[in-house]
Design an enzyme around this catalytic site. Structure first.
Site, PDB file in Angstrom:
ATOM      1  N   SER A 152      -3.511   2.330  -8.912  1.00 48.42           N
ATOM      2  CA  SER A 152      -4.311   3.563  -9.026  1.00 48.42           C
ATOM      3  C   SER A 152      -4.951   3.573 -10.414  1.00 48.42           C
ATOM      4  O   SER A 152      -4.363   3.054 -11.378  1.00 48.42           O
ATOM      5  CB  SER A 152      -3.411   4.787  -8.877  1.00 48.42           C
ATOM      6  OG  SER A 152      -4.120   5.948  -9.271  1.00 48.42           O
ATOM      7  N   TYR A 191       4.159   9.033 -11.434  1.00 43.25           N
ATOM      8  CA  TYR A 191       3.195   8.253 -10.640  1.00 43.25           C
ATOM      9  C   TYR A 191       2.434   7.261 -11.535  1.00 43.25           C
ATOM     10  O   TYR A 191       2.291   6.084 -11.210  1.00 43.25           O
ATOM     11  CB  TYR A 191       2.232   9.229  -9.961  1.00 43.25           C
ATOM     12  CG  TYR A 191       1.221   8.600  -9.030  1.00 43.25           C
ATOM     13  CD1 TYR A 191       1.591   8.148  -7.763  1.00 43.25           C
ATOM     14  CD2 TYR A 191      -0.118   8.479  -9.400  1.00 43.25           C
ATOM     15  CE1 TYR A 191       0.665   7.585  -6.897  1.00 43.25           C
ATOM     16  CE2 TYR A 191      -1.052   7.917  -8.543  1.00 43.25           C
ATOM     17  CZ  TYR A 191      -0.666   7.475  -7.296  1.00 43.25           C
ATOM     18  OH  TYR A 191      -1.596   6.918  -6.441  1.00 43.25           O
ATOM     19  N   ALA A 192       1.960   7.750 -12.696  1.00 39.70           N
ATOM     20  CA  ALA A 192       1.198   6.891 -13.613  1.00 39.70           C
ATOM     21  C   ALA A 192       2.064   5.723 -14.095  1.00 39.70           C
ATOM     22  O   ALA A 192       1.596   4.573 -14.139  1.00 39.70           O
ATOM     23  CB  ALA A 192       0.703   7.702 -14.810  1.00 39.70           C
ATOM     24  N   ALA A 193       3.325   6.022 -14.429  1.00 36.71           N
ATOM     25  CA  ALA A 193       4.222   4.954 -14.899  1.00 36.71           C
ATOM     26  C   ALA A 193       4.471   3.932 -13.796  1.00 36.71           C
ATOM     27  O   ALA A 193       4.472   2.718 -14.044  1.00 36.71           O
ATOM     28  CB  ALA A 193       5.545   5.555 -15.378  1.00 36.71           C
ATOM     29  N   SER A 194       4.649   4.423 -12.572  1.00 34.46           N
ATOM     30  CA  SER A 194       4.912   3.485 -11.466  1.00 34.46           C
ATOM     31  C   SER A 194       3.691   2.607 -11.211  1.00 34.46           C
ATOM     32  O   SER A 194       3.813   1.410 -10.955  1.00 34.46           O
ATOM     33  CB  SER A 194       5.298   4.239 -10.187  1.00 34.46           C
ATOM     34  OG  SER A 194       4.179   4.922  -9.636  1.00 34.46           O
ATOM     35  N   LYS A 195       2.503   3.188 -11.297  1.00 35.94           N
ATOM     36  CA  LYS A 195       1.284   2.417 -11.015  1.00 35.94           C
ATOM     37  C   LYS A 195       0.961   1.464 -12.182  1.00 35.94           C
ATOM     38  O   LYS A 195       0.462   0.365 -11.960  1.00 35.94           O
ATOM     39  CB  LYS A 195       0.110   3.351 -10.724  1.00 35.94           C
ATOM     40  CG  LYS A 195       0.294   4.164  -9.427  1.00 35.94           C
ATOM     41  CD  LYS A 195       0.358   3.266  -8.202  1.00 35.94           C
ATOM     42  CE  LYS A 195       0.387   4.034  -6.903  1.00 35.94           C
ATOM     43  NZ  LYS A 195       0.378   3.182  -5.708  1.00 35.94           N
ATOM     44  N   ASN A 244       0.812  -1.216   0.000  1.00 34.72           N
ATOM     45  CA  ASN A 244       0.000   0.000   0.000  1.00 34.72           C
ATOM     46  C   ASN A 244       0.850   1.273   0.000  1.00 34.72           C
ATOM     47  O   ASN A 244       0.376   2.318  -0.450  1.00 34.72           O
ATOM     48  CB  ASN A 244      -0.925  -0.047   1.232  1.00 34.72           C
ATOM     49  CG  ASN A 244      -1.566   1.277   1.514  1.00 34.72           C
ATOM     50  OD1 ASN A 244      -2.425   1.730   0.754  1.00 34.72           O
ATOM     51  ND2 ASN A 244      -1.145   1.935   2.588  1.00 34.72           N
ATOM     52  N   ILE A 283      -9.517   8.985  -3.520  1.00 32.01           N
ATOM     53  CA  ILE A 283      -9.865   8.611  -2.146  1.00 32.01           C
ATOM     54  C   ILE A 283      -9.448   9.756  -1.218  1.00 32.01           C
ATOM     55  O   ILE A 283      -8.358  10.316  -1.363  1.00 32.01           O
ATOM     56  CB  ILE A 283      -9.146   7.303  -1.712  1.00 32.01           C
ATOM     57  CG1 ILE A 283      -9.334   6.174  -2.754  1.00 32.01           C
ATOM     58  CG2 ILE A 283      -9.618   6.860  -0.320  1.00 32.01           C
ATOM     59  CD1 ILE A 283     -10.744   5.670  -2.963  1.00 32.01           C
TER      60      ILE A 283
END
Ligand code: NAP
Length: 245
Positions: A140, A153-157, A88, A186
């Site tokens: 995500s 962030y998008a690439a990591s997720k 998480n 969230i």
């Protein structure tokens, strides 16, 4: 209780979704191993102790494989099992692509993607031995659709989704289920820092007309950790009020 006597490890356990996960799993009667780089609130630990048989908090930086291995070894020796791992912990370092520093790119990839890899690799050794395990990765919806200012962030997720599916294929024969939850918006400290205008825009696109609560994610994690989802692996469940369909 569906999860009584299970041992559950949650990373990023002191954050918004992490706290809710910890409390919800405690209510299901599990033992808990909580990892974070910051201490959990005393009030949270007190509440958990009312439900759970055993709660261990450890300061663990998931980007450091050595730390992860050492902490996992200590805990599994003490609790003898590891039934559920919830990856998480995650961070954002938002900026437009052209303004994004290499450092912000690397930091996000290191925590979100490599951290998840470190924990899966280490936990799966224990789970393979016991021929049982549930791994739940918190990705995500941004990893599915991308977002302006969040390329790191998008690439990591998105990477976490590929990792989830590969791990699901590799570990299925050891009766280890690996699934991902892709939350939408969230309400936690991570999102509370977003500008009001951005939040208002996002709300317009959520068919169910509200932001998610950490509890919405926790309930899905409980389902994925339970036997009721035993025929699910390599799946991505969106918890987003219908934002992405
Ligand atoms: P949060 O409140 O910021 O909690 C994340 C926790 O992880 C924080 O306590 C953080 O500590 C910790 N952490 C950071 N780096 C770490 C490391 N190297 N090792 C161990 N722990 C570390 O965030 P959240 O909103 O609860 O998010 C939880 C997860 O859900 C994240 O993976 C996030 O990407 C994902 N998610 C959240 C949303 C949302 O709308 N909130 C939506 C989609 C996905 P610090 O506070 O010191 O950084």
């Amino acid at each position: 209780m569906r999860l009584e006597k299970k041992v559950v490890l949650i990373t990023g356990a002191s954050g918004g979704i992490g706290e809710s996960l910890a409390l919800s799993f405690a209510q299901e009667g599990t033992d808990l191993i909580l990892w974070d780089i910051i201490e959990p609130k005393i009030a949270l630990l007190d509440k958990i102790k009312n439900f759970s048989r055993e709660v261990l908090f450890q300061k663990v930086d998931i980007t450091k494989m050595e730390e992860v291995g050492k902490a996992m070894g200590e805990n599994c020796e003490k609790l003898k099992r590891l039934d559920v791992l919830i990856n998480n912990a995650g961070i954002t370092r938002d900026n437009l692509l052209l303004r994004m520093s290499e450092e912000d790119w690397e930091t996000v990839m290191k925590v979100n993607l490599k951290g998840t890899f470190n924990c899966i690799k280490t936990a799966s050794k224990f789970m393979m031995r016991q021929k049982y395990g549930k791994i739940i990765n918190i990705a995500s919806v941004i990893g599915l659709i991308g977002n302006i200012g969040q390329s790191n962030y998008a690439a990591s997720k998105a990477g976490i989704l590929g990792l989830t599916k590969s791990a699901a294929r590799e570990l299925a024969r050891f009766k280890i289920n690996v699934n991902a939850i892709a939350p939408g918006y969230i309400d936690t400290p991570m999102t509370q820092k977003l500008p009001l205008k951005v939040k208002e825009e996002m709300l317009k696109n959520i068919p169910l007309g509200r932001f998610g609560k950490p509890d919405d994610v926790a309930k899905t994690a409980i389902f994925l950790a339970s036997e009721e989802s035993s025929y699910l692996t390599g799946q991505v469940i969106k918890v987003d009020g219908g934002l992405v369909m």
